[in-house]
Design a protein around this motif. Structure first.
Motif, PDB file in Angstrom:
ATOM      1  N   LEU A 163      -4.854 -11.861  10.700  1.00 22.27           N
ATOM      2  CA  LEU A 163      -5.446 -12.411  12.030  1.00 22.27           C
ATOM      3  C   LEU A 163      -6.284 -12.201  12.340  1.00 22.27           C
ATOM      4  CD1 LEU A 163      -1.491 -12.438  13.847  1.00 22.27           C
ATOM      5  CD2 LEU A 163      -2.071 -14.121  12.880  1.00 22.27           C
ATOM      6  N   LYS A 164      -7.023 -11.304  12.251  1.00 24.16           N
ATOM      7  CA  LYS A 164      -8.534 -10.976  12.550  1.00 24.16           C
ATOM      8  C   LYS A 164      -9.547 -12.111  12.131  1.00 24.16           C
ATOM      9  CE  LYS A 164      -6.903  -5.924  12.864  1.00 24.16           C
ATOM     10  NZ  LYS A 164      -7.135  -4.687  12.152  1.00 24.16           N
ATOM     11  N   ARG A 165      -8.685 -12.760  11.859  1.00 20.07           N
ATOM     12  CA  ARG A 165     -10.641 -13.737  10.710  1.00 20.07           C
ATOM     13  C   ARG A 165      -9.952 -15.102  10.800  1.00 20.07           C
ATOM     14  NH1 ARG A 165      -8.483 -10.599   6.225  1.00 20.07           N
ATOM     15  NH2 ARG A 165      -7.382 -11.864   5.313  1.00 20.07           N
ATOM     16  N   THR A 166      -8.597 -14.837  11.160  1.00 22.13           N
ATOM     17  CA  THR A 166      -8.403 -16.156  11.512  1.00 22.13           C
ATOM     18  C   THR A 166      -6.956 -16.684  12.834  1.00 22.13           C
ATOM     19  OG1 THR A 166      -7.594 -18.163  10.246  1.00 22.13           O
ATOM     20  CG2 THR A 166      -6.272 -16.483   9.778  1.00 22.13           C
ATOM     21  N   ALA A 167      -7.191 -17.541  12.990  1.00 20.08           N
ATOM     22  CA  ALA A 167      -6.821 -18.030  14.160  1.00 20.08           C
ATOM     23  C   ALA A 167      -5.340 -19.081  14.154  1.00 20.08           C
ATOM     24  CB  ALA A 167      -7.395 -18.198  15.663  1.00 20.08           C
ATOM     25  N   PRO A 168      -4.597 -18.809  13.567  1.00 22.99           N
ATOM     26  CA  PRO A 168      -3.086 -19.593  13.315  1.00 22.99           C
ATOM     27  C   PRO A 168      -2.322 -20.331  14.033  1.00 22.99           C
ATOM     28  CG  PRO A 168      -2.208 -17.583  13.006  1.00 22.99           C
ATOM     29  CD  PRO A 168      -3.419 -17.815  13.571  1.00 22.99           C
ATOM     30  N   ASP A 169      -1.677 -21.496  14.312  1.00 19.39           N
ATOM     31  CA  ASP A 169      -1.435 -22.708  15.446  1.00 19.39           C
ATOM     32  C   ASP A 169      -0.258 -21.520  15.834  1.00 19.39           C
ATOM     33  OD1 ASP A 169      -3.738 -24.215  16.167  1.00 19.39           O
ATOM     34  OD2 ASP A 169      -3.191 -24.787  14.280  1.00 19.39           O
ATOM     35  N   VAL A 170       0.844 -21.231  14.297  1.00 20.94           N
ATOM     36  CA  VAL A 170       2.035 -21.128  14.383  1.00 20.94           C
ATOM     37  C   VAL A 170       2.272 -19.920  13.400  1.00 20.94           C
ATOM     38  CG1 VAL A 170       4.574 -22.076  13.729  1.00 20.94           C
ATOM     39  CG2 VAL A 170       2.775 -23.389  15.196  1.00 20.94           C
ATOM     40  N   CYS A 171       2.920 -18.492  14.207  1.00 27.95           N
ATOM     41  CA  CYS A 171       3.386 -18.247  13.242  1.00 27.95           C
ATOM     42  C   CYS A 171       4.560 -17.842  12.854  1.00 27.95           C
ATOM     43  CB  CYS A 171       3.305 -16.569  13.548  1.00 27.95           C
ATOM     44  SG  CYS A 171       1.210 -16.288  13.523  1.00 27.95           S
ATOM     45  N   LEU A 172       5.557 -18.317  11.621  1.00 30.10           N
ATOM     46  CA  LEU A 172       6.748 -17.940  11.647  1.00 30.10           C
ATOM     47  C   LEU A 172       7.148 -16.447  10.843  1.00 30.10           C
ATOM     48  CD1 LEU A 172       7.830 -21.428   8.850  1.00 30.10           C
ATOM     49  CD2 LEU A 172       7.962 -20.914  11.709  1.00 30.10           C
ATOM     50  N   VAL A 173       7.503 -15.477  11.248  1.00 30.86           N
ATOM     51  CA  VAL A 173       8.022 -14.591  11.087  1.00 30.86           C
ATOM     52  C   VAL A 173       9.383 -13.949  10.698  1.00 30.86           C
ATOM     53  CG1 VAL A 173       7.664 -11.561  12.554  1.00 30.86           C
ATOM     54  CG2 VAL A 173       5.818 -14.128  12.938  1.00 30.86           C
ATOM     55  N   ASP A 174       9.900 -13.637  10.162  1.00 31.39           N
ATOM     56  CA  ASP A 174      10.719 -12.243   9.501  1.00 31.39           C
ATOM     57  C   ASP A 174      11.059 -11.523  10.281  1.00 31.39           C
ATOM     58  OD1 ASP A 174      13.512 -12.354   8.347  1.00 31.39           O
ATOM     59  OD2 ASP A 174      12.585 -10.836   6.277  1.00 31.39           O
ATOM     60  N   GLY A 211       9.827  -5.674  13.048  1.00 34.38           N
ATOM     61  CA  GLY A 211       9.924  -7.834  13.628  1.00 34.38           C
ATOM     62  C   GLY A 211       9.829  -7.452  14.597  1.00 34.38           C
ATOM     63  N   LEU A 212      10.646  -7.188  15.638  1.00 32.87           N
ATOM     64  CA  LEU A 212      10.589  -7.691  17.103  1.00 32.87           C
ATOM     65  C   LEU A 212       9.027  -6.811  17.479  1.00 32.87           C
ATOM     66  CD1 LEU A 212      14.298  -6.887  17.620  1.00 32.87           C
ATOM     67  CD2 LEU A 212      12.811  -9.297  18.209  1.00 32.87           C
ATOM     68  N   ALA A 213       8.437  -5.491  17.178  1.00 36.71           N
ATOM     69  CA  ALA A 213       7.802  -4.959  17.921  1.00 36.71           C
ATOM     70  C   ALA A 213       6.811  -5.587  17.233  1.00 36.71           C
ATOM     71  CB  ALA A 213       7.465  -3.747  17.431  1.00 36.71           C
ATOM     72  N   LEU A 214       6.336  -6.351  15.765  1.00 37.48           N
ATOM     73  CA  LEU A 214       5.396  -7.319  15.806  1.00 37.48           C
ATOM     74  C   LEU A 214       5.530  -8.208  16.649  1.00 37.48           C
ATOM     75  CD1 LEU A 214       2.757  -8.276  13.768  1.00 37.48           C
ATOM     76  CD2 LEU A 214       4.365  -9.015  12.311  1.00 37.48           C
ATOM     77  N   VAL A 215       6.422  -9.407  16.818  1.00 35.75           N
ATOM     78  CA  VAL A 215       6.731 -10.350  17.520  1.00 35.75           C
ATOM     79  C   VAL A 215       6.169 -10.259  19.447  1.00 35.75           C
ATOM     80  CG1 VAL A 215       8.127 -12.324  19.432  1.00 35.75           C
ATOM     81  CG2 VAL A 215       8.191 -11.422  16.404  1.00 35.75           C
ATOM     82  N   ILE A 256       7.962 -18.519  16.007  1.00 36.58           N
ATOM     83  CA  ILE A 256       9.266 -18.552  15.529  1.00 36.58           C
ATOM     84  C   ILE A 256       9.532 -17.891  15.194  1.00 36.58           C
ATOM     85  CG2 ILE A 256      10.357 -20.616  14.864  1.00 36.58           C
ATOM     86  CD1 ILE A 256       8.713 -22.218  15.292  1.00 36.58           C
ATOM     87  N   ILE A 257      10.556 -17.013  15.164  1.00 37.86           N
ATOM     88  CA  ILE A 257      11.741 -15.785  14.550  1.00 37.86           C
ATOM     89  C   ILE A 257      12.484 -16.589  13.377  1.00 37.86           C
ATOM     90  CG2 ILE A 257      13.466 -14.262  13.981  1.00 37.86           C
ATOM     91  CD1 ILE A 257      11.813 -13.169  17.330  1.00 37.86           C
ATOM     92  N   LEU A 298      13.203 -13.579  22.566  1.00 40.33           N
ATOM     93  CA  LEU A 298      12.787 -14.717  23.215  1.00 40.33           C
ATOM     94  C   LEU A 298      12.482 -13.957  24.652  1.00 40.33           C
ATOM     95  CD1 LEU A 298      15.402 -17.749  22.864  1.00 40.33           C
ATOM     96  CD2 LEU A 298      12.888 -17.726  21.865  1.00 40.33           C
ATOM     97  N   GLU A 299      13.013 -12.764  24.301  1.00 38.42           N
ATOM     98  CA  GLU A 299      12.580 -11.958  25.524  1.00 38.42           C
ATOM     99  C   GLU A 299      11.014 -11.208  25.505  1.00 38.42           C
ATOM    100  OE1 GLU A 299      15.412  -9.329  26.980  1.00 38.42           O
ATOM    101  OE2 GLU A 299      16.511 -10.705  28.155  1.00 38.42           O
ATOM    102  N   LEU A 300      11.018 -11.106  24.076  1.00 35.76           N
ATOM    103  CA  LEU A 300       9.716 -10.619  23.752  1.00 35.76           C
ATOM    104  C   LEU A 300       8.457 -11.076  23.627  1.00 35.76           C
ATOM    105  CD1 LEU A 300      10.838  -7.992  21.378  1.00 35.76           C
ATOM    106  CD2 LEU A 300      10.070  -7.316  23.548  1.00 35.76           C
ATOM    107  N   GLY A 301       8.465 -12.547  23.583  1.00 37.66           N
ATOM    108  CA  GLY A 301       7.779 -13.688  23.470  1.00 37.66           C
ATOM    109  C   GLY A 301       7.573 -14.577  22.606  1.00 37.66           C
ATOM    110  N   ALA A 302       8.937 -14.515  21.713  1.00 40.29           N
ATOM    111  CA  ALA A 302       8.899 -15.602  20.399  1.00 40.29           C
ATOM    112  C   ALA A 302       9.338 -16.879  20.955  1.00 40.29           C
ATOM    113  CB  ALA A 302      10.166 -15.128  19.451  1.00 40.29           C
ATOM    114  N   ASP A 303       8.672 -18.252  20.421  1.00 42.03           N
ATOM    115  CA  ASP A 303       8.589 -19.334  21.477  1.00 42.03           C
ATOM    116  C   ASP A 303      10.402 -20.226  20.013  1.00 42.03           C
ATOM    117  OD1 ASP A 303       6.436 -19.972  22.708  1.00 42.03           O
ATOM    118  OD2 ASP A 303       5.722 -19.005  20.966  1.00 42.03           O
ATOM    119  N   ASP A 304      10.739 -19.665  19.269  1.00 44.37           N
ATOM    120  CA  ASP A 304      12.084 -19.924  19.364  1.00 44.37           C
ATOM    121  C   ASP A 304      12.775 -19.517  18.175  1.00 44.37           C
ATOM    122  OD1 ASP A 304      14.529 -21.687  18.944  1.00 44.37           O
ATOM    123  OD2 ASP A 304      12.504 -23.852  18.134  1.00 44.37           O
ATOM    124  N   TYR A 305      13.782 -19.352  17.693  1.00 49.79           N
ATOM    125  CA  TYR A 305      14.592 -18.305  16.497  1.00 49.79           C
ATOM    126  C   TYR A 305      15.667 -19.193  16.111  1.00 49.79           C
ATOM    127  CZ  TYR A 305      17.037 -13.815  15.599  1.00 49.79           C
ATOM    128  OH  TYR A 305      18.014 -12.813  15.398  1.00 49.79           O
TER     129      TYR A 305
END
Length: 238
Positions: free
Chosen positions: A47-58, A66-70, A82-83, A97-104
């Motif tokens: 992420l320091k080298r590139t800026a993705p448009d969407v992150c899918l995170v397990d 995972g929630l801290a990362l989100v 998106i989790i 969603l409260e921690l900032g995810a856009d979808d689950y």
């Protein structure tokens, strides 16, 4: 780092190789560019080298909560988040969603549903009528929304993420008009509240940096405390 590839970039973080492969194959077939990571450490380094448009995170990661990362992504990255998780409890979804995810999305899932959800996120804040106008000029800058690029008068290029582009487009379509937090939330989607406000603050801060603004006294994107923001430049669209 600038990519000539104009396809939306999806970063996939999941420790299961089969899921990474399935998501990557499905998304590439659907016209997206993907990058895959098994561990949070390599994902965060990328992420320091590139800026993705969407992150899918397990959420079930071997080396990071995972929630801290989100939460960190929501504050520091411009990407839609998106989790994808096997945790099906309502409380996990609400917390994510409260921690900032856009979808689950709950595992197991249909890959076609993931494609549909990503497309829905990327369409947010971009009405059909706006799509023809992909280039805007203002204050010595040219914004190319089809390539996610800002170009200054000397030809220097600065990449921006899809999420940052949503905010920039909102400002450029309503110059010299106050845009309230409520209007931003209505236009851009996402749950209202502190996490949305923090995500907006981060995106606007990153845009100011990319536009070479003085953070203490920005000339283009002004904060009107308690009311919202106003964009002060003259704008022309191609």
């Amino acid at each position: 780092m600038t990519h000539s590839d104009s396809r939306a970039h999806v970063a996939i973080l999941d420790d299961e190789p089969e899921i990474r492969r399935m998501l990557s194959d499905t998304l590439e077939e659907a016209g997206f560019r993907t990058s895959c990571y098994a561990r949070a450490t390599e994902f965060e380094a990328a992420l320091k080298r590139t800026a993705p448009d969407v992150c899918l995170v397990d959420l079930g990661l071997p080396d990071r909560d995972g929630l801290a990362l989100v939460h960190r992504l929501a504050l520091e990255s411009g990407a839609a988040i998106i989790i994808i998780s096997g945790r099906a409890q309502v409380q996990d979804r609400v917390t994510g969603l409260e921690l900032g995810a856009d979808d689950y999305i709950i595992k197991p899932f249909d890959p076609a549903e993931v494609v549909a959800r990503i497309r829905a996120r990327l369409r947010k804040g971009r009405p059909e009528t706006d799509r023809a106008a992909q280039t805007a000029r203002f204050a010595g800058w040219t914004a190319h929304f089809d390539r996610y690029l800002l170009v200054n008068e000397t030809g220097e290029e600065v990449a921006f993420s899809h999420a940052e582009g949503e905010v920039l487009r909102l400002f450029l379509e309503s110059p010299k008009r106050l845009i309230s937090r409520a209007q931003m939330q209505e236009s851009l989607g996402g749950a209202a509240g502190d996490s949305f406000d923090r995500a907006m603050d981060v995106r606007i801060s990153r845009l100011r940096t990319k536009l070479g603004e003085d953070p203490k006294n920005p000339r283009l994107i002004k904060t009107i405390y308690g009311a919202g923001y106003i964009f002060l430049g003259d704008v022309s669209w191609d």
